[in-house]
Design a protein around this motif. Structure first.
Motif, short mmCIF file in Angstrom:
data_model
loop_
_atom_site.label_atom_id
_atom_site.label_comp_id
_atom_site.label_asym_id
_atom_site.label_seq_id
_atom_site.Cartn_x
_atom_site.Cartn_y
_atom_site.Cartn_z
N PRO A 23 61.32 -90.82 -43.14
CA PRO A 23 62.75 -90.28 -42.93
C PRO A 23 63.55 -90.93 -41.98
CG PRO A 23 61.13 -88.48 -43.02
CD PRO A 23 60.16 -89.77 -42.94
N LEU A 24 64.84 -90.64 -42.19
CA LEU A 24 65.95 -91.57 -41.48
C LEU A 24 66.02 -91.11 -40.16
CD1 LEU A 24 67.96 -93.71 -41.32
CD2 LEU A 24 69.72 -92.10 -41.98
N LEU A 25 65.85 -89.73 -39.63
CA LEU A 25 65.80 -89.10 -38.41
C LEU A 25 64.40 -89.52 -37.90
CD1 LEU A 25 67.34 -85.64 -38.98
CD2 LEU A 25 68.19 -87.50 -37.67
N ILE A 26 63.45 -89.56 -38.47
CA ILE A 26 61.98 -89.92 -37.75
C ILE A 26 62.07 -91.50 -37.31
CG2 ILE A 26 59.67 -90.19 -38.11
CD1 ILE A 26 59.37 -87.64 -39.63
N SER A 27 62.71 -92.21 -38.34
CA SER A 27 62.80 -93.77 -38.21
C SER A 27 63.69 -93.78 -36.83
CB SER A 27 63.63 -94.32 -39.19
OG SER A 27 62.72 -94.38 -40.36
N ALA A 28 64.86 -93.31 -36.65
CA ALA A 28 65.54 -93.46 -35.49
C ALA A 28 64.96 -92.94 -34.48
CB ALA A 28 67.09 -92.71 -35.90
N VAL A 29 64.65 -91.46 -34.65
CA VAL A 29 63.82 -90.96 -33.13
C VAL A 29 62.62 -91.81 -32.70
CG1 VAL A 29 62.97 -88.95 -32.26
CG2 VAL A 29 64.85 -88.68 -33.67
N SER A 30 62.06 -92.22 -33.67
CA SER A 30 60.78 -93.10 -33.19
C SER A 30 61.21 -94.36 -32.42
CB SER A 30 59.89 -93.70 -34.42
OG SER A 30 59.62 -92.15 -35.12
N MET A 31 62.27 -95.13 -32.90
CA MET A 31 62.62 -96.11 -32.35
C MET A 31 63.36 -95.88 -30.98
SD MET A 31 65.41 -98.42 -31.39
CE MET A 31 66.64 -97.34 -31.80
N LEU A 32 64.04 -94.95 -30.76
CA LEU A 32 64.66 -94.45 -29.69
C LEU A 32 63.89 -94.18 -28.55
CD1 LEU A 32 67.64 -92.57 -31.05
CD2 LEU A 32 67.85 -95.07 -29.71
N SER A 33 62.68 -93.36 -29.11
CA SER A 33 61.65 -93.10 -28.02
C SER A 33 60.88 -94.19 -27.54
CB SER A 33 60.75 -92.02 -28.75
OG SER A 33 61.25 -90.80 -29.25
N GLY A 34 60.61 -95.13 -28.46
CA GLY A 34 59.96 -96.29 -28.09
C GLY A 34 60.39 -97.10 -27.06
N TYR A 35 62.20 -97.12 -27.43
CA TYR A 35 63.01 -97.99 -26.25
C TYR A 35 62.70 -97.14 -25.03
CZ TYR A 35 67.08 -99.15 -24.06
OH TYR A 35 68.10 -99.83 -23.05
#
Length: 155
Positions: free
Chosen positions: A84-96
């Protein structure tokens, strides 16, 4: 010269760390195919960043980083891995965000020892410790929280 070489190694290690932590948080299954795709993504992003650095310099590459790394990673998670788009974005931001703790550790060690080389070496060492800790103790909880809250937000 050695400081520059270790600094470049640090740059690469940081990218790989951010991508692999993002993959963990996005709940991308660790199949052989997905591991190979993750390795390929790391190589492609390193190539793109290196090319940008050679063409436009470090300052502009740093400013373009969200466009040449973060945004494409979100798009890949969404379209290729079908997250899902939100999981994709939150995952990347959390990784950052997880990249910041090794940065602080390296900074403190470098400042205490008065050495830029120490900063790089401690950063790289802490990346490995942080990845182990995140994979073993944090990733499962982060995935559950994201999926629970994102599911609730979309219903």
């Amino acid at each position: 010269m050695i400081v520059t070489v270790i600094g470049l190694l640090r740059f690469g290690v940081s990218l790989v760390f951010g991508i692999t932590v993002s993959v963990l948080f996005a709940r991308i299954e660790p199949t052989r195919k997905n591991r190979l795709v993750t390795i390929l993504l790391c190589v492609i992003f390193l190539f793109v960043q290196t090319t940008s650095w050679w063409l436009w310099g470090l300052d502009l590459t740093s400013k373009l980083y969200p466009l040449i790394t973060h945004l494409p990673l979100i798009v890949i998670f969404y379209f290729y891995y079908k997250r899902p788009l939100l999981i994709s974005a939150v995952s990347m931001l959390s990784g950052y965000l997880c990249c910041q703790a090794p940065r602080w550790f390296g900074f403190l060690a470098g400042t205490a020892l008065g050495s830029r080389l120490a900063d790089h070496i401690f950063y790289i060492a802490f990346v490995f410790l942080a990845y182990y800790f995140l994979k073993r103790y944090v990733a499962g909880s982060v995935r559950q929280l994201m999926e629970k809250f994102i599911f609730q937000a979309t219903t």
